[in-house]
Design a protein around this motif. Structure first.
Motif, PDB file in Angstrom:
ATOM      1  N   SER A   1      -8.195   5.719 -61.574  1.00  0.00           N
ATOM      2  CA  SER A   1      -7.645   6.967 -61.070  1.00  0.00           C
ATOM      3  C   SER A   1      -6.920   7.715 -62.174  1.00  0.00           C
ATOM      4  CB  SER A   1      -6.663   6.677 -59.924  1.00  0.00           C
ATOM      5  OG  SER A   1      -6.263   7.875 -59.307  1.00  0.00           O
ATOM      6  N   LYS A   2      -6.929   9.040 -62.057  1.00  0.00           N
ATOM      7  CA  LYS A   2      -6.163   9.900 -62.955  1.00  0.00           C
ATOM      8  C   LYS A   2      -5.423  10.903 -62.092  1.00  0.00           C
ATOM      9  CE  LYS A   2      -9.034   9.486 -66.996  1.00  0.00           C
ATOM     10  NZ  LYS A   2      -9.836  10.130 -68.016  1.00  0.00           N
ATOM     11  N   PRO A   3      -4.112  10.981 -62.232  1.00  0.00           N
ATOM     12  CA  PRO A   3      -3.351  11.952 -61.451  1.00  0.00           C
ATOM     13  C   PRO A   3      -3.932  13.365 -61.606  1.00  0.00           C
ATOM     14  CG  PRO A   3      -1.872  10.418 -62.513  1.00  0.00           C
ATOM     15  CD  PRO A   3      -3.244  10.148 -63.068  1.00  0.00           C
ATOM     16  N   GLY A   4      -4.130  14.014 -60.477  1.00  0.00           N
ATOM     17  CA  GLY A   4      -4.675  15.358 -60.455  1.00  0.00           C
ATOM     18  C   GLY A   4      -6.186  15.435 -60.595  1.00  0.00           C
ATOM     19  N   ARG A   5      -6.848  14.280 -60.807  1.00  0.00           N
ATOM     20  CA  ARG A   5      -8.305  14.307 -61.023  1.00  0.00           C
ATOM     21  C   ARG A   5      -9.081  13.396 -60.083  1.00  0.00           C
ATOM     22  NH1 ARG A   5      -9.855  14.206 -67.025  1.00  0.00           N
ATOM     23  NH2 ARG A   5     -11.789  14.916 -66.090  1.00  0.00           N
ATOM     24  N   GLY A   6      -8.389  12.583 -59.302  1.00  0.00           N
ATOM     25  CA  GLY A   6      -9.085  11.781 -58.310  1.00  0.00           C
ATOM     26  C   GLY A   6      -9.116  10.294 -58.590  1.00  0.00           C
ATOM     27  N   THR A   7      -9.775   9.583 -57.684  1.00  0.00           N
ATOM     28  CA  THR A   7      -9.810   8.124 -57.699  1.00  0.00           C
ATOM     29  C   THR A   7     -11.229   7.640 -57.448  1.00  0.00           C
ATOM     30  OG1 THR A   7      -7.536   8.041 -56.884  1.00  0.00           O
ATOM     31  CG2 THR A   7      -8.860   6.039 -56.590  1.00  0.00           C
ATOM     32  N   THR A   8     -11.589   6.565 -58.134  1.00  0.00           N
ATOM     33  CA  THR A   8     -12.869   5.907 -57.924  1.00  0.00           C
ATOM     34  C   THR A   8     -12.618   4.446 -57.609  1.00  0.00           C
ATOM     35  OG1 THR A   8     -13.972   7.391 -59.480  1.00  0.00           O
ATOM     36  CG2 THR A   8     -15.123   5.343 -58.929  1.00  0.00           C
ATOM     37  N   VAL A   9     -13.107   3.990 -56.466  1.00  0.00           N
ATOM     38  CA  VAL A   9     -12.989   2.599 -56.048  1.00  0.00           C
ATOM     39  C   VAL A   9     -14.389   1.994 -56.087  1.00  0.00           C
ATOM     40  CG1 VAL A   9     -12.418   1.051 -54.125  1.00  0.00           C
ATOM     41  CG2 VAL A   9     -10.976   3.050 -54.595  1.00  0.00           C
ATOM     42  N   THR A  10     -14.539   0.922 -56.863  1.00  0.00           N
ATOM     43  CA  THR A  10     -15.818   0.234 -56.973  1.00  0.00           C
ATOM     44  C   THR A  10     -15.671  -1.161 -56.381  1.00  0.00           C
ATOM     45  OG1 THR A  10     -16.323   1.459 -59.000  1.00  0.00           O
ATOM     46  CG2 THR A  10     -17.630  -0.529 -58.559  1.00  0.00           C
ATOM     47  N   MET A  11     -16.538  -1.491 -55.432  1.00  0.00           N
ATOM     48  CA  MET A  11     -16.490  -2.786 -54.749  1.00  0.00           C
ATOM     49  C   MET A  11     -17.846  -3.460 -54.878  1.00  0.00           C
ATOM     50  SD  MET A  11     -14.519  -1.550 -51.266  1.00  0.00           S
ATOM     51  CE  MET A  11     -15.638  -0.178 -50.936  1.00  0.00           C
ATOM     52  N   ARG A  12     -17.808  -4.774 -55.041  1.00  0.00           N
ATOM     53  CA  ARG A  12     -19.059  -5.549 -55.098  1.00  0.00           C
ATOM     54  C   ARG A  12     -18.974  -6.711 -54.130  1.00  0.00           C
ATOM     55  NH1 ARG A  12     -22.736  -4.572 -59.130  1.00  0.00           N
ATOM     56  NH2 ARG A  12     -23.659  -6.563 -58.674  1.00  0.00           N
ATOM     57  N   LYS A  13     -20.107  -7.002 -53.504  1.00  0.00           N
ATOM     58  CA  LYS A  13     -20.182  -8.150 -52.608  1.00  0.00           C
ATOM     59  C   LYS A  13     -21.567  -8.770 -52.741  1.00  0.00           C
ATOM     60  CE  LYS A  13     -19.077  -9.858 -48.064  1.00  0.00           C
ATOM     61  NZ  LYS A  13     -18.012 -10.754 -48.493  1.00  0.00           N
ATOM     62  N   ARG A  14     -21.570 -10.066 -52.877  1.00  0.00           N
ATOM     63  CA  ARG A  14     -22.839 -10.802 -52.902  1.00  0.00           C
ATOM     64  C   ARG A  14     -23.079 -11.378 -51.517  1.00  0.00           C
ATOM     65  NH1 ARG A  14     -25.163 -15.053 -57.276  1.00  0.00           N
ATOM     66  NH2 ARG A  14     -27.241 -15.035 -56.388  1.00  0.00           N
ATOM     67  N   ILE A  15     -24.276 -11.168 -51.011  1.00  0.00           N
ATOM     68  CA  ILE A  15     -24.666 -11.669 -49.697  1.00  0.00           C
ATOM     69  C   ILE A  15     -25.353 -13.011 -49.897  1.00  0.00           C
ATOM     70  CG2 ILE A  15     -26.066 -11.199 -47.638  1.00  0.00           C
ATOM     71  CD1 ILE A  15     -23.677  -9.220 -48.138  1.00  0.00           C
ATOM     72  N   LEU A  16     -24.891 -14.000 -49.175  1.00  0.00           N
ATOM     73  CA  LEU A  16     -25.481 -15.328 -49.301  1.00  0.00           C
ATOM     74  C   LEU A  16     -26.905 -15.327 -48.780  1.00  0.00           C
ATOM     75  CD1 LEU A  16     -22.495 -17.599 -48.207  1.00  0.00           C
ATOM     76  CD2 LEU A  16     -23.268 -17.061 -50.529  1.00  0.00           C
ATOM     77  N   VAL A  17     -27.777 -15.940 -49.527  1.00  0.00           N
ATOM     78  CA  VAL A  17     -29.170 -16.054 -49.099  1.00  0.00           C
ATOM     79  C   VAL A  17     -29.258 -17.197 -48.106  1.00  0.00           C
ATOM     80  CG1 VAL A  17     -31.547 -16.470 -49.829  1.00  0.00           C
ATOM     81  CG2 VAL A  17     -29.996 -15.171 -51.310  1.00  0.00           C
ATOM     82  N   ARG A  18     -29.768 -16.889 -46.924  1.00  0.00           N
ATOM     83  CA  ARG A  18     -29.882 -17.918 -45.883  1.00  0.00           C
ATOM     84  C   ARG A  18     -31.213 -18.609 -45.990  1.00  0.00           C
ATOM     85  NH1 ARG A  18     -28.582 -14.667 -40.671  1.00  0.00           N
ATOM     86  NH2 ARG A  18     -29.394 -12.954 -41.868  1.00  0.00           N
ATOM     87  N   LYS A  19     -31.213 -19.879 -45.641  1.00  0.00           N
ATOM     88  CA  LYS A  19     -32.455 -20.642 -45.654  1.00  0.00           C
ATOM     89  C   LYS A  19     -33.336 -20.186 -44.504  1.00  0.00           C
ATOM     90  CE  LYS A  19     -30.456 -24.667 -47.790  1.00  0.00           C
ATOM     91  NZ  LYS A  19     -30.119 -26.073 -47.671  1.00  0.00           N
ATOM     92  N   SER A  20     -34.599 -20.109 -44.774  1.00  0.00           N
ATOM     93  CA  SER A  20     -35.566 -19.698 -43.756  1.00  0.00           C
ATOM     94  C   SER A  20     -35.702 -20.772 -42.686  1.00  0.00           C
ATOM     95  CB  SER A  20     -36.918 -19.432 -44.412  1.00  0.00           C
ATOM     96  OG  SER A  20     -37.867 -19.131 -43.427  1.00  0.00           O
TER      97      SER A  20
END
Length: 146
Positions: free
Chosen positions: A125-144
């Motif tokens: 974030s920069k005051p007066g210029r905005g905010t960027t939020v980056t999130m990551r999530k790994r989804i577990l691979v389920r067995k067939s």
């Protein structure tokens, strides 16, 4: 890690659009075959990030929010929520549990919740210029079941 799909959406900082963003990200994430719990985690984190932009970035005006999402071949998802609002003066303080600039009706737990439901959280974030939020999530691979 190779990108296998991506989307981008843009909307005004109206509270009604939080539900839209939350649902759209859940629908997009469905391609990775997440559990209901994993979908709930994604929906909650997106809801918190978008709500932060609505409430804190644009407290007295309407502004633009973008949400981008990318899916990767390692069964992970990246979600980026960006605004061009007032920005955050002190990111470390803002990420502390119970800290809020939104008044008595806000819990101050937004970043803490995002961090607990996602594998990785980055806030720029920069005051007066905005905010960027980056999130990551790994989804577990389920067995067939076959």
């Amino acid at each position: 890690m190779t990108e296998i799909n991506s989307i981008k959406m843009e909307f005004l900082s109206r509270s009604a659009n939080e539900g839209f963003a939350r649902t759209a990200m859940a629908c997009f994430a469905a391609q990775l075959d997440p559990t209901l719990e994993e979908l709930g985690d994604i929906k909650t984190a997106v809801s918190e990030a978008v709500t932060n932009s609505i409430v804190h970035a644009y407290p007295d005006t309407l502004g633009k929010i973008t949400v981008r999402a990318r899916l990767f071949d390692d069964n992970s998802m990246e979600i980026v929520v960006r605004d061009w609002g007032c920005g955050i003066e002190d990111i470390v303080r803002a990420r502390a549990p119970m800290f809020t600039t939104g008044g008595d009706d806000r819990s101050g737990m937004g970043f803490t919740i995002m961090e607990s439901f996602m594998d990785k959280l980055q806030v720029r974030s920069k005051p007066g210029r905005g905010t960027t939020v980056t999130m990551r999530k790994r989804i577990l691979v389920r067995k067939s079941g076959k």
